[in-house]
Design an enzyme around this catalytic site. Structure first.
Site, PDB file in Angstrom:
ATOM      1  N   VAL A 290      39.260  39.276  50.862  1.00 14.58           N
ATOM      2  CA  VAL A 290      38.383  40.668  50.941  1.00 14.58           C
ATOM      3  C   VAL A 290      38.741  41.237  52.355  1.00 14.58           C
ATOM      4  O   VAL A 290      38.423  40.559  53.271  1.00 14.58           O
ATOM      5  CB  VAL A 290      36.834  40.437  50.788  1.00 14.58           C
ATOM      6  CG1 VAL A 290      36.106  41.553  50.810  1.00 14.58           C
ATOM      7  CG2 VAL A 290      36.659  39.729  49.537  1.00 14.58           C
ATOM      8  N   SER A 578      40.928  33.226  58.276  1.00 15.10           N
ATOM      9  CA  SER A 578      40.321  34.558  58.044  1.00 15.10           C
ATOM     10  C   SER A 578      40.452  35.507  58.909  1.00 15.10           C
ATOM     11  O   SER A 578      40.035  35.736  59.848  1.00 15.10           O
ATOM     12  CB  SER A 578      38.797  34.547  57.635  1.00 15.10           C
ATOM     13  OG  SER A 578      37.955  35.540  57.575  1.00 15.10           O
ATOM     14  N   THR A 579      41.714  36.257  58.741  1.00 18.27           N
ATOM     15  CA  THR A 579      42.154  37.558  59.508  1.00 18.27           C
ATOM     16  C   THR A 579      41.332  38.581  59.943  1.00 18.27           C
ATOM     17  O   THR A 579      41.314  39.180  61.149  1.00 18.27           O
ATOM     18  CB  THR A 579      43.710  37.611  58.972  1.00 18.27           C
ATOM     19  OG1 THR A 579      43.712  38.306  57.978  1.00 18.27           O
ATOM     20  CG2 THR A 579      44.739  36.611  59.136  1.00 18.27           C
ATOM     21  N   CYS A 580      40.252  38.571  58.756  1.00 14.80           N
ATOM     22  CA  CYS A 580      39.553  39.861  58.846  1.00 14.80           C
ATOM     23  C   CYS A 580      38.603  39.651  60.408  1.00 14.80           C
ATOM     24  O   CYS A 580      38.029  40.434  60.848  1.00 14.80           O
ATOM     25  CB  CYS A 580      38.691  39.828  57.572  1.00 14.80           C
ATOM     26  SG  CYS A 580      39.588  39.870  56.021  1.00 14.80           S
ATOM     27  N   PHE A 581      38.270  38.059  60.386  1.00 11.03           N
ATOM     28  CA  PHE A 581      37.193  37.892  61.375  1.00 11.03           C
ATOM     29  C   PHE A 581      38.041  37.107  62.462  1.00 11.03           C
ATOM     30  O   PHE A 581      37.190  36.549  63.229  1.00 11.03           O
ATOM     31  CB  PHE A 581      36.200  37.171  60.814  1.00 11.03           C
ATOM     32  CG  PHE A 581      35.242  37.964  59.856  1.00 11.03           C
ATOM     33  CD1 PHE A 581      34.416  38.965  60.394  1.00 11.03           C
ATOM     34  CD2 PHE A 581      35.491  37.617  58.404  1.00 11.03           C
ATOM     35  CE1 PHE A 581      33.645  39.467  59.494  1.00 11.03           C
ATOM     36  CE2 PHE A 581      34.551  38.152  57.680  1.00 11.03           C
ATOM     37  CZ  PHE A 581      33.830  39.512  57.803  1.00 11.03           C
TER      38      PHE A 581
END
Length: 612
Positions: A290, A578-581
């Site tokens: 996501v 989790s590259t998003c975070f």
């Protein structure tokens, strides 16, 4: 008439230019006037009263040459002497290249040029900072404004030259702690925007330290991004993520350029909104993941690998310095009329990367970075040509310094152009093929050839790229920096690799990990043992970016995080991210050796979220 005399004009007066040409190139006025400025007691005393508010109470903007004639006690000999020197120095620098400055002591010796920089720095600091409140509602005088204008112009030219080959230590340019309190007082986007209108940032931003200007840019972008996109809610029990609705785009791996162009280029200024990337694998199925920022970072990295590959014919690399990228003059022949749209799209994507605080890999040529700032200095065409085509530059320098008859070289005002094997001759001026190059016009010929190669051939592509970039990042934000500084803003610092100690100090831990955990200590030991390429791969694996932010890991948002993943056997799980975070999900492996093997396999696999 009297009315015409009161109207200021930016147009150069032909008589003034002729006079400057004679003074600068037929006399030693530059050296003489500078020597007079330093040695004449009356001039030195008067000059100190101009640059130092403790020695003279008259603000720079209010200086008036009439004092010279009405009262010897208030003469402005120093200001007038400095004004003459700066006008002649600025004019002389038009035809002075870097080699002449550093190796031939032209127009004045290098150590004297450093003294000049010190004087101009003090003058500009007074004019743009200490005098501001005193003169806020007072009319300016011509002499004062002329002195500020030519001082800023000369200082900017010297600073730009120093960005290619340093004239002095970096600290000589800056005023310590300048704007520090002003930046701290700002709270919201409009406060930071107003700070950009202050005289010091409009006229001489180089007086402010690079780190402080970086901090100002980061705060401008961050506060604007929070206004438009919202902000991540760190409360794990909150119903609302904190983000405003974003714009979804679907990208198939292997078609990042084509799909990105089709879905994002039409957004224009809406690129500042949150872009939600959905990756599709080769089978057309959506990958697990996501996107709240990380997948866009991965999209940019994949896109740059395609678009900035010289074999794709949108960009070339310089022959003379560092394999830096610049637009391919023959991109139209390779991609057709659509090539301008491609450059516009890439400009928007670069702007989006800067807007999201993403550091990227491509290194751009010095002259191309000048175009992106929107104020290319045409006085630097020859040094810029030396990086693009060293052989052509050497040929032009031979002609410029040729003692014989230039007509013997059988040159005309044309250049040969070769695009994918198609050769044609381009006139530099009307009927250029019929006009021979002579001793009297060879300087013009050298300038026109440099302009054609550095500017004219790249104009369409550079303008398109800049239009796209400025849709997301406004021009005044970029003009805070010179070219090497702008490259650091784009790519992070390329010197020294990744600072593992800085990374460790600014890392957060989650899932039960602490900074004293045995697995955590093993990770930092492995990270320190990696070579620079492996460290970059690790950083990309976790953050989608190969380099840390320009201000270091302390400015990474979200912070670099290591999350505990418990395993019973070493073979149960690989490290995931989790590259998003910016979070590394690290299993509790039994030994440092096993951890290193699993990390290397994960970071070199080249796969996306499907590893998890």
């Amino acid at each position: 008439s009297q009315d015409r005399q009161t109207i200021a004009s930016m147009a150069a007066d032909p008589c003034a230019l002729s006079l400057l040409n004679v003074l600068c190139f037929s006399t030693s006025i530059v050296r003489t006037s500078w020597a007079q400025t330093q040695s004449n007691v009356s001039v030195v005393k008067s000059l100190y009263a101009v640059i130092d508010e403790r020695k003279g109470s008259t603000p720079v903007r209010l200086l008036d040459s009439r004092y010279k004639w009405t009262s010897r006690s208030k003469n402005n000999d120093g200001a007038m002497q400095l004004l003459v020197f700066l006008h002649t120095l600025a004019h002389t620098l038009i035809l002075t290249d870097d080699i002449e400055i550093h190796d031939m002591d032209k127009p004045i010796p290098l150590h004297q040029l450093r003294r000049c920089i010190q004087v101009l720095k003090t003058l500009l600091f007074r004019a743009c900072c200490t005098d501001v409140e005193q003169t806020r509602n007072m009319p300016s005088n011509y002499v004062g404004l002329a002195l500020i204008s030519v001082a800023a112009k000369t200082m900017r030219d010297l600073y730009d030259r120093s960005s290619r080959r340093p004239l002095c230590l970096p600290k000589l340019w800056i005023i310590e702690d300048l704007l520090d309190k002003d930046i701290r007082r700002c709270k919201v986007f409009d406060d930071y925007q107003r700070l950009l209108t202050t005289p010091v940032l409009r006229i001489c931003p180089f007086l402010v330290s690079f780190k402080r200007r970086l901090k100002l840019f980061e705060r401008i972008v961050t506060t604007n991004r929070i206004e438009i996109q919202g902000q991540h809610n760190s409360n794990p029990f909150a119903q609302d993520s904190g983000f405003k609705p974003g714009i979804p785009v679907r990208i198939m791996r292997g078609r990042v350029l084509e799909d990105g162009l089709a879905t994002m280029n039409k957004l224009g200024k809406d690129m500042r909104k949150r872009i939600i990337v959905h990756y599709l694998n080769e089978a057309g199925a959506q990958e697990a993941g996501v996107d709240v920022g990380g997948l866009f970072k991965e999209f940019w990295t994949d896109l740059s690998a395609v678009a900035f590959n010289p074999n794709y014919a949108l960009f070339r690399v310089t022959e003379g310095a560092g394999n830096c990228m610049y637009p391919n003059p023959a991109s139209g022949a390779a991609h057709g009329p659509n090539h301008v749209v491609l450059f516009e799209f890439l400009g928007r994507i670069l702007g989006k990367a800067l807007y999201e605080g993403i550091t990227i890999h491509p290194q751009f040529a010095h002259f191309f970075l000048s175009f992106l700032r929107g104020d290319y200095n045409f006085l630097h065409m020859l040094p810029d040509l030396s990086t693009m085509d060293p052989q052509l530059y050497n040929n032009l320098m031979f002609l410029k310094n040729y003692d014989g008859d230039a007509e013997d070289l059988c040159l005309t005002f044309t250049v040969a152009n070769d695009e994918f094997g198609r050769k044609n001759e381009i006139p530099l001026i009307p009927r250029g093929a019929d006009i021979p190059v002579t001793n009297s016009n060879k300087q013009r010929y050298v300038g026109l050839v440099a302009k054609y190669h550095v500017c004219d051939r790249l104009k369409e592509q550079s303008q398109a790229f800049t239009r796209g970039l400025w849709d997301v990042i406004e021009g005044p934000w970029l003009r805070l920096f010179n070219e090497p500084e702008l490259q650091v803003l784009i790519s992070g610092s390329s010197e020294g690799g990744i600072d593992v100690d800085d990374m460790r100090v600014n890392t957060r831990y989650a899932g039960g990990f602490t900074g004293f955990d045995r697995t955590v200590n093993r990770f930092w030991s492995v990270m320190a043992s990696f070579n620079s390429e492996q460290q970059a791969l690790m950083l990309r694996f976790v953050t989608s970016c190969e380099r840390p932010p320009p201000l270091g890991f302390s400015s990474m948002n979200p912070p670099f995080t290591i999350q505990r993943v418990g395993v019973l056997r070493d073979g149960d799980k690989l490290p995931t991210a989790s590259t998003c975070f910016n979070t590394l999900k690290l299993p509790t492996y039994s030994s440092e050796k096993v951890m290193k093997q699993r990390l290397i396999y994960a970071i070199e696999s080249g796969a996306g979220f499907e590893l998890s």
